[in-house]
Motif scaffolding. Structure first.
Motif, mmCIF file in Angstrom:
data_model
loop_
_atom_site.group_PDB
_atom_site.id
_atom_site.type_symbol
_atom_site.label_atom_id
_atom_site.label_comp_id
_atom_site.label_asym_id
_atom_site.label_seq_id
_atom_site.Cartn_x
_atom_site.Cartn_y
_atom_site.Cartn_z
ATOM 1 N N LEU A 173 0.642 -1.682 0.084
ATOM 2 C CA LEU A 173 0.070 0.302 -0.023
ATOM 3 C C LEU A 173 0.548 1.023 -0.179
ATOM 4 O O LEU A 173 1.903 1.576 1.136
ATOM 5 N N GLU A 174 0.198 2.759 -1.492
ATOM 6 C CA GLU A 174 1.518 3.712 -1.334
ATOM 7 C C GLU A 174 0.393 4.937 -1.578
ATOM 8 O O GLU A 174 -0.364 4.484 -2.422
ATOM 9 N N LEU A 175 1.388 5.644 -1.685
ATOM 10 C CA LEU A 175 0.029 6.678 -1.958
ATOM 11 C C LEU A 175 0.869 7.450 -3.097
ATOM 12 O O LEU A 175 2.094 7.506 -3.050
ATOM 13 N N PRO A 176 0.586 7.425 -4.281
ATOM 14 C CA PRO A 176 1.388 7.526 -5.811
ATOM 15 C C PRO A 176 1.495 10.040 -5.271
ATOM 16 O O PRO A 176 0.277 9.446 -4.690
ATOM 17 N N ALA A 177 1.857 10.169 -5.957
ATOM 18 C CA ALA A 177 2.044 11.704 -6.237
ATOM 19 C C ALA A 177 0.764 12.610 -6.374
ATOM 20 O O ALA A 177 -0.059 11.970 -7.492
ATOM 21 N N GLN A 178 -0.010 13.173 -5.115
ATOM 22 C CA GLN A 178 -0.680 13.496 -5.239
ATOM 23 C C GLN A 178 -0.664 15.037 -4.364
ATOM 24 O O GLN A 178 0.492 14.943 -3.242
ATOM 25 N N ASP A 179 -1.939 15.705 -4.383
ATOM 26 C CA ASP A 179 -1.725 16.617 -3.862
ATOM 27 C C ASP A 179 -2.508 15.862 -1.723
ATOM 28 O O ASP A 179 -4.053 15.749 -2.208
#
Length: 414
Positions: A388-394
């Motif tokens: 689980l990870e967060l891609p580049a985003q605001d």
């Protein structure tokens, strides 16, 4: 004169930063005394905070809910005649409608429905590389609660109605276009719900014991069935708050990635069939992240609190966000789920993310169990993936917008 400045616009513009935007004198009085007089909607009001403020706010011998929430917000969010604005015997009787719908068997049935839908969506995320938690949660939670309520319609219709409900929540506290959209969505939902109640009364078809069936048949405190319009409002008053959990779900996903040690603990616990850590994590999400800025009540009679005289009918505001981050908490601006391990949150006076007071007799939101159960499903489903990870985003969210959420909706990659 500074204490009598109009604060309605300040609240609308500052949102969760409302108390921080008060004058220095007002802030000192609020946090030193637990209360400060302000002016709201052209009239004197008292803003209270902390556990003592919560006890006062839910003292039904001194305060009432009738006409407390400004009409533009109350009518858009709750609807006319809703249980939220009732006092004394009527709300206790009306809560008899809600409480059976939120028993453990009812929650388990909702959990099963939502769990199946969530599992399907996560598999789609796995196949496509990821998805957006907020928008998918609106669809999953909304469709699940509509099915749970005994409303027979296609998945496409469920998704459409879930988006209507989300639009109501998204715009109730934000001036301008969002509020106008919320008003339009409210009217659509009212017509839809009234039609459901009307058809159910004319030709009963909903499963026995379902929410739609219960609302259509409920007899109010006056001994008569709810008027069709009021029944429609109460039908929505479980559906809409369930969709609102989508805002918290986007924060929960963010918290999982930003606090990986808790993600690991939830994953390990889930493998053993337990859920205490996930439950505590979700309570902390509801405490830590902004959801409700303030709540409103009105004085039944002339009274005094913290040395401040309050006239009959005067508004009292509870600083919800400030109370959830106040002096009653150790290290309140740290994200620490351990504070809810082996603790019943209903026993924590200063924990008021969705209201406070006794669940059965007070104004604590009866849907708290729904909120936490759906959040538990979400964090458990995400935590099972060690990738689980967060891609580049605001990841940012506006503390001035009510309600708020991460700007990106929290996109995840599995």
């Amino acid at each position: 004169m500074s204490l009598l400045r109009e604060r309605s616009v300040l609240l609308a513009r500052q949102g969760y930063l409302f108390t921080a935007a008060l004058t220095e004198t007002e802030r000192h009085r609020l946090y030193d005394e637990g209360a400060v007089p302000i002016r709201l909607l052209g009239r004197p009001a008292l803003l209270v905070t902390g556990s003592e403020g919560v006890r006062f706010f839910y003292d039904e011998s001194r305060l009432m809910r009738h006409l407390a929430v400004p009409a533009p917000i109350a009518l858009s969010l709750f609807g006319p005649g809703a249980v939220h604005g009732l006092d004394d015997a009527p709300p206790r009787h009306r809560k008899e409608l809600f409480l059976p719908a939120l028993t453990e068997p009812a929650l388990e049935r909702l959990t099963d429905i939502a769990g199946t839908r969530l599992e399907r969506r996560v598999k789609q995320w796995e196949a496509t590389g990821g998805g957006e938690v907020y928008s998918d949660a609106v669809d999953i939670f909304g469709s699940s609660i509509i099915e749970w309520a005994g409303i027979d319609e296609s998945d496409a219709e469920k998704s459409r109605h879930a988006r209507w409900l989300a639009t109501i929540v998204d715009g109730f506290g934000t001036m301008g276009t969002p509020y106008l959209r919320a008003t339009v969505a409210r009217r659509r939902c009212d017509r839809w719900a009234a039609d459901l109640v009307r058809r159910e009364r004319e030709a009963p078809a909903a499963p026995a014991g379902s929410w739609l069936s219960a609302v259509a048949r409920f007899v109010d405190a006056d001994g008569r069935p709810l008027p069709e319009r009021t029944a429609a409002v109460e039908l929505l008053n479980i559906l809409r708050p369930t969709v609102a959990v989508s805002w918290l779900a986007s924060f929960a996903a963010l918290a999982l990635v930003e606090h990986p040690q808790w993600c690991e603990r939830i994953r390990a616990e889930d493998a053993s069939g337990e859920s205490a850590v996930a439950e505590a994590f979700c309570h902390e999400v509801r405490r830590y992240y902004p959801f409700v800025p303030v709540l409103a009540a009105r004085a039944r009679r002339d009274t005094v609190y913290a040395g401040h005289r309050i006239s009959a009918g005067q508004r009292v505001l509870l600083d919800v966000h400030g109370t959830n981050h106040g002096a009653d908490w150790e290290d309140p601006w740290a994200f620490r789920p351990e504070r809810f391990l082996d603790v019943d949150p209903c026993d924590v006076t200063a924990f008021v993310p969705q209201g406070g007071g006794p669940r059965e007799t007070g104004h604590r939101c009866p849907g708290e169990g729904v909120s936490n159960r759906l959040l538990e499903l979400t964090v458990q489903a995400l935590a099972r993936h060690d990738s689980l990870e967060l891609p580049a985003q605001d990841r940012t969210f506006s503390a001035r917008r009510m309600p708020t959420r991460p700007a990106s909706g929290t996109r995840v990659r599995l």
